[in-house]
Structures are given as structure tokens and as C-alpha cells.
Write a protein that holds these residues in place. Structure first.
Motif, short mmCIF file in Angstrom:
data_model
loop_
_atom_site.label_atom_id
_atom_site.label_comp_id
_atom_site.label_asym_id
_atom_site.label_seq_id
_atom_site.Cartn_x
_atom_site.Cartn_y
_atom_site.Cartn_z
N GLY A 190 0.78 -1.23 0.00
CA GLY A 190 0.00 0.00 0.00
C GLY A 190 0.81 1.28 0.00
O GLY A 190 0.28 2.34 0.28
N ARG A 215 -5.57 3.96 -0.54
CA ARG A 215 -6.83 4.05 0.22
C ARG A 215 -7.12 2.81 1.06
O ARG A 215 -7.85 2.89 2.02
N GLU A 216 -6.58 1.68 0.66
CA GLU A 216 -6.89 0.44 1.38
C GLU A 216 -5.98 0.20 2.60
O GLU A 216 -6.09 -0.82 3.26
N PRO A 270 -3.77 -2.97 6.71
CA PRO A 270 -4.94 -2.94 5.83
C PRO A 270 -6.15 -2.34 6.55
O PRO A 270 -6.33 -2.54 7.75
N CYS A 271 -6.93 -1.57 5.81
CA CYS A 271 -8.15 -1.00 6.37
C CYS A 271 -9.24 -2.06 6.43
O CYS A 271 -9.35 -2.89 5.54
N THR A 273 -13.08 -2.94 6.09
CA THR A 273 -14.24 -2.35 5.43
C THR A 273 -15.49 -3.15 5.77
O THR A 273 -15.42 -4.35 6.03
N SER A 278 -15.29 2.50 4.86
CA SER A 278 -13.99 2.33 5.49
C SER A 278 -13.57 3.66 6.11
O SER A 278 -13.76 4.71 5.49
#
Length: 141
Positions: free
Chosen positions: A93, A109-110, A123-124, A126, A131
Motif C-alpha cells: 500500500g 486508500r486500502e 490494511p483498512c 471495510t 472504510s
């Protein structure tokens, strides 16, 4: 080469400063070394290439920046501080443009990170297309 004559008809020449060169005899002005090249000495005819993973801005006397796909961090010990250019390839990322530092790495964004003092990403999570990471400052894409 390495010398210029800024005044026409003058009997003496001037040396080009660090970060600049005179690639051919007879120039009236020195040429700056291009980005990614440098010259630490005066009166030279060629710029040197920066070592792998390092870079420079135009007109540089040293390679004090990191190249694309690397980020800069400073390694300090008792004697001195040293620039270290680390590859970004194994950081999920993360995008490293030219002249990226730990503080300026771009995060997709992730992913997210704790602060601008670290490159470690997470990691996000969701849920239903939501998120907390989307729309954050400095994100990619």
C-alpha cells in the motif's frame, strides 16, 4: 573543458563550481548537472551518475535524495548522520515517488499507518463499502 570564459576576449578562464560542468571548451556559462547526476569538484567536464537507489536535484554536488521506488531515512550514530534509501517494493500500500522520505510516502486508500514517522502500513477494515481510511490526506488513487 571544465572551464568557461564569461567575458569575450578575456585571457583567463573560470572554473565551473560544484554541481556544474563545462562539457566542451569555449562555453560562456557552466551547465548544471541533471537530476540524478552530480559533480563534487570544481572545473570538471562531466557529471557523475548517482549510485543505485540515490538521486540528486539539478545542479547538485552530491546525491542526497532517494530515487523513485525508494524512501529516505536518516541513520544516525555518534559520528555522523547517513542517508539510507530503502526500497518500497515490500511495503504493501505504499508508493514512493522520486525524493520520497518516511514522512512523505503515499499510502493507498486500502491501507493506513500510525503516523508520518513510520512506513509500516495496516490494511483498512471495510464493511458494506464503508472504510474509515477512504478520503484521508495523502492517499493514492
Amino acid at each position: 573543458a571544465g572551464l568557461i570564459s564569461p567575458v569575450r576576449g578575456r585571457s583567463s578562464c573560470d572554473e565551473c563550481e560544484e554541481g556544474t560542468i563545462a562539457s566542451v571548451p569555449g562555453l560562456s556559462a557552466c551547465e548544471s548537472c541533471a537530476q540524478g547526476r552530480y559533480q563534487p569538484n570544481r572545473g570538471m567536464a562531466e557529471c557523475r551518475w548517482c549510485e543505485e537507489s540515490t538521486s540528486s536535484g539539478a545542479g547538485a554536488a552530491e546525491c542526497s535524495l532517494c530515487d523513485t521506488d525508494h524512501y529516505a531515512s536518516i541513520v544516525a550514530d555518534e559520528a555522523a548522520s547517513t542517508l539510507q534509501c530503502t526500497p518500497c517494493a515490500n511495503l504493501p500500500g505504499v508508493d514512493c515517488a522520486w525524493n520520497t522520505t518516511v514522512q512523505t510516502v503515499r499510502i493507498s486508500r486500502e491501507f493506513w499507518r500510525l503516523s508520518t514517522q513510520t512506513v509500516q502500513t495496516y490494511p483498512c477494515l471495510t464493511r458494506d463499502d464503508w472504510s474509515p481510511c477512504v478520503g484521508r490526506c495523502g492517499v493514492i488513487g
